[in-house]
Design a protein around this motif. Structure first.
Motif, short mmCIF file in Angstrom:
data_model
loop_
_atom_site.label_atom_id
_atom_site.label_comp_id
_atom_site.label_asym_id
_atom_site.label_seq_id
_atom_site.Cartn_x
_atom_site.Cartn_y
_atom_site.Cartn_z
N GLU A 42 60.73 10.96 14.82
CA GLU A 42 60.06 12.19 15.00
C GLU A 42 58.96 11.81 16.33
OE1 GLU A 42 58.00 12.41 11.36
OE2 GLU A 42 59.49 12.94 9.83
N MET A 43 59.18 13.31 16.33
CA MET A 43 57.69 13.56 17.53
C MET A 43 56.95 14.49 16.80
SD MET A 43 60.11 14.01 21.14
CE MET A 43 60.39 15.48 20.75
N ASN A 44 55.39 14.77 17.30
CA ASN A 44 54.35 15.85 16.91
C ASN A 44 53.75 15.35 18.13
OD1 ASN A 44 52.03 14.17 16.41
ND2 ASN A 44 53.35 13.19 15.06
N ALA A 45 52.64 16.63 17.81
CA ALA A 45 51.09 17.31 18.64
C ALA A 45 50.08 17.77 17.88
CB ALA A 45 52.04 18.01 19.75
N ASN A 46 49.46 17.02 18.56
CA ASN A 46 47.91 17.51 17.88
C ASN A 46 47.63 18.89 18.76
OD1 ASN A 46 47.72 16.03 15.21
ND2 ASN A 46 47.41 14.22 17.10
N VAL A 47 46.88 20.13 18.03
CA VAL A 47 47.03 21.11 19.42
C VAL A 47 45.17 21.07 18.96
CG1 VAL A 47 46.77 23.43 19.47
CG2 VAL A 47 48.85 21.96 19.03
N THR A 48 44.07 21.25 19.78
CA THR A 48 42.64 21.80 19.94
C THR A 48 42.81 22.90 20.24
OG1 THR A 48 42.13 19.24 19.03
CG2 THR A 48 40.60 21.12 19.72
N ASP A 49 42.27 24.39 20.32
CA ASP A 49 42.36 25.15 20.98
C ASP A 49 43.35 25.86 22.12
OD1 ASP A 49 39.18 25.60 20.25
OD2 ASP A 49 38.60 24.06 22.38
N ASN A 50 44.48 25.31 21.11
CA ASN A 50 45.59 26.32 21.97
C ASN A 50 45.60 25.45 22.91
OD1 ASN A 50 45.25 28.40 20.16
ND2 ASN A 50 44.47 29.47 21.38
N LYS A 51 45.77 23.88 22.73
CA LYS A 51 45.80 22.86 24.25
C LYS A 51 46.44 21.56 23.69
CE LYS A 51 43.02 24.50 28.03
NZ LYS A 51 41.91 24.28 28.35
N ILE A 52 47.38 20.65 23.81
CA ILE A 52 48.23 19.74 23.56
C ILE A 52 47.39 18.55 23.89
CG2 ILE A 52 49.72 17.88 23.54
CD1 ILE A 52 51.74 20.40 23.65
N VAL A 53 46.47 18.04 22.75
CA VAL A 53 45.26 16.89 22.85
C VAL A 53 45.93 15.74 22.75
CG1 VAL A 53 43.37 18.27 22.41
CG2 VAL A 53 45.17 16.85 20.52
N SER A 54 46.43 15.56 21.85
CA SER A 54 47.69 14.13 22.08
C SER A 54 48.97 14.37 21.87
CB SER A 54 46.96 13.64 20.75
OG SER A 54 47.02 13.45 19.69
N TYR A 55 49.89 13.38 21.95
CA TYR A 55 51.51 13.06 21.33
C TYR A 55 51.48 11.85 20.90
CZ TYR A 55 52.00 17.02 25.69
OH TYR A 55 51.73 17.02 26.22
N GLY A 56 53.09 12.16 19.67
CA GLY A 56 53.11 11.20 18.15
C GLY A 56 54.37 11.34 18.76
N VAL A 57 55.13 9.87 18.21
CA VAL A 57 56.38 9.20 17.81
C VAL A 57 56.30 8.43 16.64
CG1 VAL A 57 57.39 10.02 20.63
CG2 VAL A 57 56.08 7.74 19.97
N ASN A 58 56.77 9.16 16.10
CA ASN A 58 57.73 7.80 15.09
C ASN A 58 59.41 7.29 15.69
OD1 ASN A 58 58.98 6.60 12.53
ND2 ASN A 58 57.71 8.39 11.15
N ALA A 59 58.91 5.99 15.76
CA ALA A 59 60.24 5.22 16.45
C ALA A 59 61.03 4.18 15.39
CB ALA A 59 59.83 4.63 18.16
N LYS A 60 62.28 3.73 16.07
CA LYS A 60 62.77 2.61 14.86
C LYS A 60 63.29 1.75 16.08
CE LYS A 60 64.59 4.75 11.23
NZ LYS A 60 65.69 5.03 10.15
N ILE A 61 62.47 0.77 16.37
CA ILE A 61 62.92 -0.18 17.02
C ILE A 61 63.89 -1.01 16.19
CG2 ILE A 61 61.84 -1.96 18.95
CD1 ILE A 61 59.26 -0.40 18.98
#
Length: 69
Positions: A42-61
């Motif tokens: 999975e991939m997700n992003a956090n948004v503040t004031d209509n801008k992406i402030v951080s990116y996240g991944v859920n990864a299987k290693i």
């Protein structure tokens, strides 16, 4: 016969999804040897004031575990 184990990790970055993936791999590599692959579930992003402030991944290693034979 080789045994492969899979763990699931969550990582983030303020730069990109690619950087978040690299962070996941780098952190896992600190305690795990013989890493063979990384799969981004999975991939997700956090948004503040209509801008992406951080990116996240859920990864299987996946990594190879030494067998006793």
């Amino acid at each position: 016969m080789a045994i492969v184990k899979v763990i699931e990790v969550i990582a983030s970055s303020e730069k990109s999804f690619d950087d978040a993936t690299r962070n996941a791999l780098a952190e896992a590599a600190k305690t795990i040897k013989n890493i063979k692959s990384i799969y981004i579930k999975e991939m997700n992003a956090n948004v503040t004031d209509n801008k992406i402030v951080s990116y996240g991944v859920n990864a299987k290693i996946s990594f190879e575990v030494n067998s006793l034979t």
